[in-house]
Write a protein that holds these residues in place. Structure first.
Motif: not given
Length: 335
Positions: A208-212
């Motif tokens: 998971r990256d930081g988007q959202g």
């Protein structure tokens, strides 16, 4: 007991060095006022600004010399800012929160636009973990008090987990990578260019990256003493940061070629990192203050910092009477 230990260790990260602020105050006050001392990290817009040399030329006209000091991470840089070894520097979102909680002498001056993909939770290529929910009970490496600390908290919350559901392993980037490679941890929360290097060299997979989840702003901070006494220098500095950022957006290949040898990384890895970063420094807006306040409140609720903070109390405003948000004018149009 575990929560108390976490809280003490996180605040102690910043408070230990800040305790010497009183001892070094006289030395800091006696420094040559014609020198601007900038703290930077291995990667980021300040690296490009240092290599470009335009700031030195601009400030030389005012009789000001620029000196640069490299730091391994945001927490260490803010320690340097507090004890008077540097006047200005850059970090991610979370280090200033813990630094403020520890009583640091700092002011937020400016920020870069959100860059949520330039930090991520990584797992080995062949890991059985498929979602953040799978991290329950797992060992996760991260640099405590760094920007990715907040990413991890938010990702766990979004997946219905508590921070106490995982086993944080607090390590600086180099040690975290070593632990990740030998399988001592199940996941690694990290930022660029370490993130891009792990993706290319280790074939690490993004869980998971930081988007959202997070903005992942980069902040520019100054010591309160320096910013209040030298508003014209601070404005010139932010303007030069904005300009080099705009140049980078328009000249990605040239920026990559300039930064890659400084990082000791390939052009392919460096380009990924350069492209995921966002450019266009702006002075602090009310919306950014609100977002940063949310981060501070989150760590207070987790009892990782001992008291409520008021972010607006440490936002720079010009002492010479000029409107901060209007100077320089070009900042208002930066994206």
């Amino acid at each position: 007991m575990r929560t108390v230990t976490l809280r003490r260790s996180l605040v102690a990260l910043f408070a230990a060095t800040f305790a010497f602020a009183a001892i070094t105050h006289v030395q800091a006050a006696a420094k040559d006022k014609s020198v601007l001392r900038i703290g930077y990290q291995k990667y980021g817009t300040l690296v490009l600004l240092k290599a470009n040399g335009t700031l030195e030329k601009r400030l030389a006209e005012q009789g000001i010399e620029v000196k640069w000091t490299e730091f391994p991470g945001g927490p260490q840089l803010l320690e340097g800012l507090n004890v008077g070894s540097v006047d200005f520097g850059t970090t991610g979102e979370t280090p200033p929160v813990f630094a403020q909680a520890a009583g640091a002498d700092l002011l937020y001056v400016a920020y870069e636009p959100a860059a949520p993909t330039s930090e991520a939770i990584l797992v080995p290529q062949d890991s059985p973990l498929k979602s953040v929910a799978d991290l329950k009970g797992k060992k996760i490496a991260l640099n405590k008090g760094s920007n990715v600390h907040y990413l991890l908290v938010r990702a766990l919350e979004d997946a219905g987990l508590k921070y106490s559901d995982i086993q944080p392993v607090y390590l600086p980037p180099a040690d975290a990578r070593a632990a990740f490679e030998r399988g001592s941890v199940d996941a690694w929360v990290i930022w660029d260019p370490f993130q891009a290097a792990a993706e290319h060299q280790l074939k690490a997979r993004t869980l998971r990256d930081g988007q959202g989840l997070v903005s992942n702003h980069q902040f520019y901070l100054a010591s309160k003493t320096y910013a209040e006494k030298n508003p014209q220098v601070v404005v010139a500095l932010v303007d030069e940061i904005r300009k080099i950022g705009e140049w980078t957006k328009a000249n990605t290949d040239a920026a990559t070629a300039q930064v890659a040898p400084l990082l000791g990384l390939s052009a392919a890895i460096t380009r990924d990192a350069v492209e995921r970063q966002r450019y266009g420094a702006q002075l602090i807006s009310p919306q950014v203050v609100e977002a940063q306040q949310k981060i501070a409140d989150t760590f207070t609720d987790l009892k990782l910092i001992p008291k409520r903070l008021v972010i607006k109390d440490v936002i720079w405003t010009r002492s010479d009477g000029a409107p901060t948000q209007a100077a320089p004018a070009k900042l208002a149009t930066a994206q």
